[in-house]
Each structure stands twice: as C-alpha cells, then as structure tokens.
Design an enzyme around this catalytic site. Structure first.
Site, mmCIF file in Angstrom:
data_model
loop_
_atom_site.group_PDB
_atom_site.id
_atom_site.type_symbol
_atom_site.label_atom_id
_atom_site.label_comp_id
_atom_site.label_asym_id
_atom_site.label_seq_id
_atom_site.Cartn_x
_atom_site.Cartn_y
_atom_site.Cartn_z
ATOM 1 N N CYS A 133 0.846 -1.254 -0.150
ATOM 2 C CA CYS A 133 -0.210 0.095 -0.097
ATOM 3 C C CYS A 133 0.644 1.350 -0.009
ATOM 4 O O CYS A 133 0.747 2.283 -0.843
ATOM 5 C CB CYS A 133 -0.860 0.022 1.277
ATOM 6 S SG CYS A 133 -0.268 -0.630 2.445
ATOM 7 N N HIS A 246 -3.088 6.119 4.579
ATOM 8 C CA HIS A 246 -1.751 6.332 5.158
ATOM 9 C C HIS A 246 -1.133 7.744 4.482
ATOM 10 O O HIS A 246 -1.661 8.162 3.226
ATOM 11 C CB HIS A 246 -0.904 5.439 4.009
ATOM 12 C CG HIS A 246 -1.083 3.930 4.482
ATOM 13 N ND1 HIS A 246 -1.701 3.599 5.577
ATOM 14 C CD2 HIS A 246 -0.285 2.990 3.994
ATOM 15 C CE1 HIS A 246 -1.571 2.371 5.957
ATOM 16 N NE2 HIS A 246 -0.747 1.820 5.015
#
Ligand code: 25A
Ligand code: L14
Length: 340
Positions: A133, A246
């Site tokens: 990710c 994130h």
C-alpha cells in the site's frame, strides 16, 4: 473496450481488504458472471452482500478455483503461498494482495497508472502481484516526475493507518481508546506497544540490517515497478493511530531541475492523482479526506533548499482502496478487457 463476463473469486472475503474488494467490484460495475467468496474455516456459513444479493462464504480449499477466471487474494502471505499455485494450475489468473509473490521475477508487480504493460507477463505463473500500500501511493505520485526529470533518490517517512494490519488492528485501536477514556488499562494484542495516542516506528518484522520489511518493500518494489535499479530509496515506516488512510512525507532528488510550480503542474495532470495544495487556505491532503476515495492526494509541494534538485511533498491515499482493493480491481478489469 468491452469486457467479457468472467467468473471471479475473492480469497479472504471476510477481511478488511476482502470486504472493500466487494464494494470496489460493485462500484466498478465489474463484468461478473459468477462471484465466489472464500475465507477460512472461522467464516464458514457467513453471508456477505453483493449488488443486493446475499452470498454465502465458502471455505478456501485447493479445488476452490475450478472454473474461476480471476481470483483476488487478500488472506495473508501464508495463504497466498499455499493456494495461489493451486488456483494458477487450474487456469485461474491470481491477483495477489500479499507480499508472497511480489519479488518473484516471474510475477509482474503492477500499478495500472505506472506499468500496465507488465500485466502481459502474467502468463509466466498465472499470478500478478499487487504492491504494498505505501509503495502504490508513492509511485502513483512520483511516476510523472520520474518520466520528466529522472529520480536519483527518495527519502520517505510514512504515517500508516492500522487498517493495513486487518480487522483485528482496527478493533485494537478502538478498544484501547475506549479503555483509556474509561480509565481502564488498555491491552496490547496486535502490536508490541499501545497504538492509541502513540506512534510506533515499526511496521512488519525487523531485518538484520535494522530496517523493517515494510521499509525494504518500499525500496525493492519501487525499483521493480519503475524497472530501474539505480533509484535509491530510504524509508522509515511508522504506525499512527488513524483507521483509514496512509500519509507520507516524500523527499526526492531529481536528475534534472524541477521547480515546485513544475511539480504542481505535473500533479494536476497525473492519472490517479489529485493536487490538493492551497496553503493560503490551509488546504493540503488529509487522511480523513482521502479515505473512501480512489485518488492519491498530493500537496505541500515545495523546493528542498538543502540540495540543488530537491522537492518535498505530502502524499495521502486510502490504504485499503488504492493501496489494496482498488488497485487489484483495476488490474482485474484490464485482464477482463484485454486478456481473457
Ligand atoms: O500476517 P499475514 O498472515 O501475512 O496476514 C496479514 C493480514 O493482511 C491482511 C489480511 O487482513 C491478513 O490478515 N491483508 C492481506 N492483504 C492485505 C493488503 N494488501 C492485507 N492488509 C492490507 N493490505 P484481514 O485480517 O482483514 O483479513 C484476513 C482475511 O483472510 C482470511 N483468511 C485468513 N487465513 C485464512 C483465510 N482464508 C482462508 N484460509 C486461511 N488460512 C480471513 O478469513 C479474512 O477474510 P477468516 O475466516 O479468518 O475471517 C476472519 C473473520 O474474523 C473476524 N475477526 C477478525 N478479527 C476479529 C474478528 N472478529 C472479532 N474480533 C476480532 N478481533 C472478521 O470479522 C472476519 O470475518
Ligand atoms: O501488503 O499495515 O505487504 O501491517 C503488510 C503489513 C500491508 C500492510 C503488505 C500493515 C503489508 C501491513
């Protein structure tokens, strides 16, 4: 291009990423003929919704993939190592979310905005890997800069959400927060230290060189996706008490000079990127804004005045969507349209 209707299976359907996968397939109006949901024994008989229909979760077994065209795996590395070859042997193309196959030279590692051409190599093993990710959102933002000016070196620090670890980690952050608010001692079950009201400079296991696996993934996967082993990447990956999204502080040294304005222009036109950069009005990317969307938000773009050709930026994306499910569904869509 028209896509053929395909038979799809999701391995790990009851997990944090698997659940998101169902939502992304539905939003994408994916051309599905038959959808099979697979998970471990623990989830036997569980029911999940897809397009208003209730589907029963089956136990993942070696022969689960007969007649399946595309299987999207998100059940952890061990499960992928064991079952992806079974699926591949039955003629099914696997799009794998775990770290199990990413660095295998016979497995393409694909971010559709960057290297869609690599999908063609799936024929070597019938497996395509979805990158980590943190790597996905970073390369989506950096690729246009890389193409225009070259990149010598990347220094990145991440601020990663707990959802990356799965459902149990989301529960842990919520539970610890509840405990602390009620003057109870919180329990650490998932992470080695308390994550509520804290930051942990530790994601995935530590290696002999003092880095974590997550940090080394950012180096190795970036090189593989850009097909360029000359790029230097040094990463510090940090877990923060955020549920979805994130954030990354990214510093780059380019080969040729680019002004902050040049980079803003590139970001405004980059596929999969949203330029969110208006400091006069306190506008910059935030995890709470990127969460739920598919774009990688980029802002705080400015010159690094400590070197000749340096740029700093702040890069944010939904780690469960673009960092996992969305990217996998984009790959699956290209397979259905161009390869099956
Ligand atoms: O360390 P590992 O093994 O490499 O695994 C890492 C984790 O990575 C996640 C995935 O998240 C996995 O646990 N993951 C994978 N790819 C990812 C990516 N790209 C990623 N995370 C981020 N980015 P997860 O935990 O959310 O989902 C796990 C899914 O995998 C199924 N599974 C696990 N082992 C399996 C298997 N399926 C088949 N065979 C196996 N051997 C797992 O199914 C889930 O779908 P399950 O049956 O075990 O169901 C879990 C159910 O349990 C509930 N639950 C979980 N924790 C709690 C809980 N309920 C209450 N309290 C909890 N603390 C869930 O609701 C779910 O229904
Ligand atoms: O896909 O946040 O390699 O704990 C493994 C660690 C995903 C994130 C991967 C985490 C990651 C995960």
């Amino acid at each position: 291009m028209s896509a053929k209707k395909v038979n799809v299976a999701i391995a790990g359907a009851t997990g944090a990423v698997g659940n998101q996968m169902l939502e992304c397939l539905e939003e994408n109006d994916f051309p599905i003929n038959n959808l099979k949901l697979l998970a471990s024994e623990k989830s036997r008989g569980k029911r999940l919704e897809y397009k208003g229909e209730t589907l029963k979760v089956e136990v993942l077994e070696e022969d689960s993939f007969k007649g399946v065209d595309i299987a999207i795996f998100s059940a952890g590395g061990g499960t992928s190592k064991k079952f992806a070859p079974c699926a591949a042997a039955d003629g099914c193309i696997v799009v794998d979310n775990s770290s199990a196959w990413r660095m295998d030279p016979d497995v393409p590692l694909v971010v559709p905005e960057v290297n869609p051409h690599a999908i063609a190599d799936y024929t070597k093993k019938n497996i395509i890997a979805n990158p980590n990710c943190s790597t996905i959102q970073m390369v989506v933002a950096l690729f246009p800069i890389y193409k225009k000016s070259g990149i010598k070196r990347i220094v990145v620090s991440t601020y990663q959400a707990v959802s990356g670890t799965g459902k149990k980690a989301i529960d842990e952050l919520v539970e610890q927060t509840r405990s602390l608010m009620n003057f109870r001692e919180p329990e650490n079950l998932v992470y080695p230290h308390r994550i509520a009201f804290n930051c942990l400079p530790h994601i995935d296991d530590f290696l002999d060189n003092g880095y974590t696996k997550e940090e080394m993934k950012m180096l190795n996967e970036t090189r593989k996706i850009f097909e360029d082993d000359s790029i230097g990447v040094t990463a510090t990956t940090v877990r923060v008490p955020v549920i979805y999204g994130h954030s990354e502080s990214v510093n780059i040294e380019t080969k040729e000079f680019l002004s902050a304005e040049d980079v803003k222009k590139l970001m405004a036109e980059a596929p999969g990127v949203e330029l969110v950069d208006d400091i006069a009005n306190n506008v910059y990317p935030l995890a709470i804004d990127a969460a739920g969307g598919d774009l990688t938000q980029v802002g705080r773009i400015r010159q690094d005045e400590s070197i000749e050709n340096g740029i700093n930026m702040w890069v944010v994306a939904d780690n469960i969507r673009k960092g996992a499910a969305t990217n996998a569904v984009q790959i699956a869509r290209i397979l259905a349209e161009e390869y099956i």
